[in-house]
Design an enzyme around this catalytic site. Structure first.
Site, PDB file in Angstrom:
ATOM      1  N   LYS A  66       0.812  -1.224   0.000  1.00 25.61           N
ATOM      2  CA  LYS A  66       0.000   0.000   0.000  1.00 25.61           C
ATOM      3  C   LYS A  66       0.848   1.279   0.000  1.00 25.61           C
ATOM      4  O   LYS A  66       0.474   2.272  -0.621  1.00 25.61           O
ATOM      5  CB  LYS A  66      -0.956   0.007   1.192  1.00 25.61           C
ATOM      6  CG  LYS A  66      -2.103  -0.991   1.044  1.00 25.61           C
ATOM      7  CD  LYS A  66      -3.081  -0.884   2.194  1.00 25.61           C
ATOM      8  CE  LYS A  66      -4.139  -1.960   2.117  1.00 25.61           C
ATOM      9  NZ  LYS A  66      -5.134  -1.851   3.178  1.00 25.61           N
ATOM     10  N   ASP A 102     -10.223   2.500   2.385  1.00 23.29           N
ATOM     11  CA  ASP A 102     -10.345   1.743   3.639  1.00 23.29           C
ATOM     12  C   ASP A 102     -11.168   2.490   4.694  1.00 23.29           C
ATOM     13  O   ASP A 102     -12.053   1.915   5.330  1.00 23.29           O
ATOM     14  CB  ASP A 102      -8.956   1.425   4.215  1.00 23.29           C
ATOM     15  CG  ASP A 102      -8.253   0.318   3.447  1.00 23.29           C
ATOM     16  OD1 ASP A 102      -8.953  -0.544   2.874  1.00 23.29           O
ATOM     17  OD2 ASP A 102      -7.016   0.315   3.418  1.00 23.29           O
TER      18      ASP A 102
END
Ligand code: ATR
Length: 274
Positions: A66, A102
């Protein structure tokens, strides 16, 4: 030809993302293929280049890539810039757009699926790593009355809290520092559950009717949710809903269509039933 998407990670074999996106595509009539692809730990950039060359339109990114995806993006959403991490990429010519869904997924799971409003609530966020950083700005946007970040190493929590000082006052410290306080929402963003460890949380942190939320999920109860049950948390939820909601948000970025998450979450839940 169907548009091509994938999720990159290492490991990736057990990813639920292909099944989730296939279900979204079928339900919304979108013509796409979504695959799971393993990238070598030192081969993420190469994997992305190859995928773009093969006509890939977008990708999800999971552990451990990420932060690398964040650096690779040529353009970032504001929430990805804040998170310092990217879980969703969209490719258009030489443009690599990086976003992070997220936090939005977490908030949507709480507010829509669990019916838990965050406005005016006292939030305790456990952990000060990437998972925690990614959800702070979206949580603050819901206008809680307070946010406390507690972490095994207090220094990391304090530094993380300071980096959001322009949005709100965020308190921070080690787990013991929460003693004497109670919270309406306690979120586990540590990776302690992965090793089956429980956290040294002082008694009394769960206010009556509070929500205990573990970003982890799996078959059976996580150690954090077991502790929350013993300490009287009113409602307990694992991170399966967050997983489905962050996927829905990515699907929306790519396709401009917001899929219905309820049946997809129900199906995954049934498969996880012990
Ligand atoms: P992630 O991207 O999943 O957040 P990370 O950046 O490695 O992963 O962060 C892991 C988090 O879980 C950290 O907050 C870590 O605490 P430290 O900063 O003190 O290392 C926390 N963590 C991991 N294992 C833990 C354990 N057994 N007990 C308490 N905290 C733990």
């Amino acid at each position: 030809m169907s548009d091509l998407y994938c999720v990159f990670g290492n490991p990736i074999a057990h990813s639920k993302s292909p099944a989730i996106h296939a279900a979204f595509a079928a339900a919304s009539g979108q013509d796409l293929i979504y695959e799971a692809r393993l990238a070598a730990v030192d081969g993420f950039q190469q994997a992305i280049s190859g995928f773009i060359a093969a006509g890939g339109k977008g990708a999800n990114v999971t552990v451990p890539f990420k932060e690398e995806a964040f650096r690779l993006a040529t353009r970032l959403s504001e929430r990805a810039a804040r998170a310092g991490a990217v879980n969703t990429l969209a490719f258009n010519g030489s443009d690599i757009f990086g976003d992070n869904t997220d936090g939005a997924g977490l908030v949507r799971d709480m507010t829509h699926n669990l019916g838990f409003s965050l406005a005016g609530k006292r939030i305790l966020l456990l952990g000060a790593g990437g998972a925690s950083r990614g959800v702070i700005a979206p949580l603050l946007a819901e206008k809680p009355v307070s946010l406390f970040i507690a972490n095994r190493s207090a220094d990391k929590a304090v530094a993380l809290a300071a980096s959001f000082a322009d949005i709100a006052t965020v308190n921070a410290g080690n787990f013991a520092k929460t003693k004497g306080n109670s919270f309406d929402l306690v979120i586990n963003a540590t990776s302690a559950s992965l090793s089956g460890e429980s956290l040294p949380l002082p008694p009394g942190i769960f206010a009556p009717g509070s929500l205990a939320y573990d970003m982890m999920y799996g078959k059976g109860e996580t150690p954090f949710l077991a502790l929350a049950r013993e300490q009287g948390a009113g409602v307990r939820a694992d991170g399966l809903g967050m997983l489905v909601e962050q996927a829905a948000e990515a699907f929306f970025i790519w396709r401009g269509v917001r899929p219905d998450t309820v049946p997809v979450l129900a199906e995954l839940r049934a498969k996880l039933a012990p």
